[in-house]
Design a protein around this motif. Structure first.
Motif, PDB file in Angstrom:
ATOM      1  N   MET A   1       0.939  -1.207   0.122  1.00 26.00           N
ATOM      2  CA  MET A   1      -0.100  -0.111   0.308  1.00 26.00           C
ATOM      3  C   MET A   1       1.208   1.110   0.023  1.00 26.00           C
ATOM      4  O   MET A   1       2.142   1.445   0.801  1.00 26.00           O
ATOM      5  CB  MET A   1      -1.513   0.180   1.016  1.00 26.00           C
ATOM      6  N   SER A   2       1.294   1.900  -1.304  1.00 25.56           N
ATOM      7  CA  SER A   2       1.661   3.715  -0.711  1.00 25.56           C
ATOM      8  C   SER A   2      -0.013   4.930  -0.830  1.00 25.56           C
ATOM      9  O   SER A   2      -0.432   4.566  -1.419  1.00 25.56           O
ATOM     10  CB  SER A   2       1.927   3.471  -1.902  1.00 25.56           C
ATOM     11  N   ASN A   3       1.150   5.726  -0.658  1.00 21.63           N
ATOM     12  CA  ASN A   3      -0.019   6.485  -0.411  1.00 21.63           C
ATOM     13  C   ASN A   3       1.870   8.129  -0.997  1.00 21.63           C
ATOM     14  O   ASN A   3       2.292   8.217   0.328  1.00 21.63           O
ATOM     15  CB  ASN A   3      -0.337   7.315   0.810  1.00 21.63           C
ATOM     16  N   ASN A   4       1.737   8.869  -1.779  1.00 24.32           N
ATOM     17  CA  ASN A   4       2.641  10.119  -2.109  1.00 24.32           C
ATOM     18  C   ASN A   4       4.408   9.219  -2.220  1.00 24.32           C
ATOM     19  O   ASN A   4       4.022   8.321  -2.939  1.00 24.32           O
ATOM     20  CB  ASN A   4       2.776  11.316  -1.391  1.00 24.32           C
ATOM     21  N   SER A   5       4.969   9.618  -1.518  1.00 19.25           N
ATOM     22  CA  SER A   5       6.326   8.738  -1.295  1.00 19.25           C
ATOM     23  C   SER A   5       6.461   7.997   0.433  1.00 19.25           C
ATOM     24  O   SER A   5       7.783   7.830  -0.046  1.00 19.25           O
ATOM     25  CB  SER A   5       7.367   9.854  -1.329  1.00 19.25           C
ATOM     26  N   VAL A   6       5.408   7.453   0.577  1.00 21.71           N
ATOM     27  CA  VAL A   6       5.300   7.063   2.026  1.00 21.71           C
ATOM     28  C   VAL A   6       4.841   5.192   1.641  1.00 21.71           C
ATOM     29  O   VAL A   6       3.714   4.533   0.604  1.00 21.71           O
ATOM     30  CB  VAL A   6       4.837   7.474   2.891  1.00 21.71           C
ATOM     31  N   SER A   7       5.159   3.662   1.799  1.00 26.80           N
ATOM     32  CA  SER A   7       4.964   2.908   1.565  1.00 26.80           C
ATOM     33  C   SER A   7       4.210   2.154   2.532  1.00 26.80           C
ATOM     34  O   SER A   7       5.569   2.523   3.813  1.00 26.80           O
ATOM     35  CB  SER A   7       4.917   2.238  -0.085  1.00 26.80           C
ATOM     36  N   ILE A   8       3.637   0.681   2.790  1.00 29.65           N
ATOM     37  CA  ILE A   8       3.900   0.051   4.014  1.00 29.65           C
ATOM     38  C   ILE A   8       3.528  -1.418   3.230  1.00 29.65           C
ATOM     39  O   ILE A   8       3.265  -1.180   2.224  1.00 29.65           O
ATOM     40  CB  ILE A   8       3.002   0.993   4.962  1.00 29.65           C
ATOM     41  N   ARG A   9       4.401  -2.178   4.520  1.00 37.22           N
ATOM     42  CA  ARG A   9       4.254  -3.663   3.926  1.00 37.22           C
ATOM     43  C   ARG A   9       4.073  -4.820   4.802  1.00 37.22           C
ATOM     44  O   ARG A   9       5.010  -3.743   5.684  1.00 37.22           O
ATOM     45  CB  ARG A   9       5.695  -3.371   2.830  1.00 37.22           C
ATOM     46  N   LYS A  10       3.304  -5.580   5.236  1.00 34.94           N
ATOM     47  CA  LYS A  10       3.461  -6.681   5.943  1.00 34.94           C
ATOM     48  C   LYS A  10       4.902  -6.655   6.790  1.00 34.94           C
ATOM     49  O   LYS A  10       5.950  -7.518   5.877  1.00 34.94           O
ATOM     50  CB  LYS A  10       2.975  -7.970   5.075  1.00 34.94           C
ATOM     51  N   MET A  11       4.886  -6.733   7.751  1.00 30.43           N
ATOM     52  CA  MET A  11       6.190  -7.312   8.268  1.00 30.43           C
ATOM     53  C   MET A  11       6.750  -7.546   8.429  1.00 30.43           C
ATOM     54  O   MET A  11       6.248  -9.196   8.588  1.00 30.43           O
ATOM     55  CB  MET A  11       6.107  -6.438  10.007  1.00 30.43           C
TER      56      MET A  11
END
Length: 173
Positions: free
Chosen positions: A1-11
């Motif tokens: 999932m991403s938002n502009n220049s930030v993304s998150i991924r499952k740890m």
């Protein structure tokens, strides 16, 4: 999932060294109620007993601008019966603080919580003295619910704790 220049991924287990390093850094640790140093074994146990069981959904925050992983955001104590969970976040890399990365990551985990997990309520607890975090949470859509005066005593200091939440009906993607 991403938002502009930030993304998150499952740890993953491979993130353990970074999580332990970040969580034990003085700038992060000071904002946690539970300050006992986190060991590698503690974190691996957390993955086995909380993440793998679905009680916790934990993600790594990646800054495209900095070109690296900078922290973690998570939903804990996920309660599917009452459709609620507690939000948590920490930015472990000092160079990533104060750039809106935490707020962007918060919005991504809210999207995950409301759209993927079908939660109705996501709440958080934060020390009342942590105005920077409170302002970030407000900008992500959390609203103030109340102040628990001297709710905890940490390292001999009586700390007030602010409770905040966001409801699915108030969430805006």
């Amino acid at each position: 999932m991403s938002n502009n220049s930030v993304s998150i991924r499952k740890m993953t287990v491979e993130d353990t060294d970074n999580i332990v390093k970040w969580r034990n850094s003085p700038d992060v640790n000071i904002n946690f109620i539970y300050r006992r140093p986190l060991t590698r074994e503690d974190h691996l146990n957390w993955i086995r007993t909380k993440v793998e069981t679905g009680e916790v959904a934990q993600f790594i925050i990646h800054s495209d601008e900095l070109g690296r992983d900078v922290g973690s955001v998570y939903l804990r104590d996920i309660d599917h019966d009452y459709r609620k969970a507690e939000f948590g976040i920490f930015i472990g890399e000092e160079c990533a603080r104060g750039h809106g990365i935490g707020g962007a990551a918060a919005k991504l985990i809210l999207k995950y919580g409301f759209e993927e997990l079908d939660l109705n309520r996501i709440f958080l607890r934060v020390f009342a003295r942590n105005e920077r975090a409170i302002n970030s949470y407000k900008s992500a859509g959390f609203v103030y619910e109340g102040l628990f005066r001297q709710d905890v005593i940490v390292d001999g200091v009586k700390e007030d704790v602010v409770f905040m939440s966001i409801l699915k009906e108030d969430y805006e993607d």
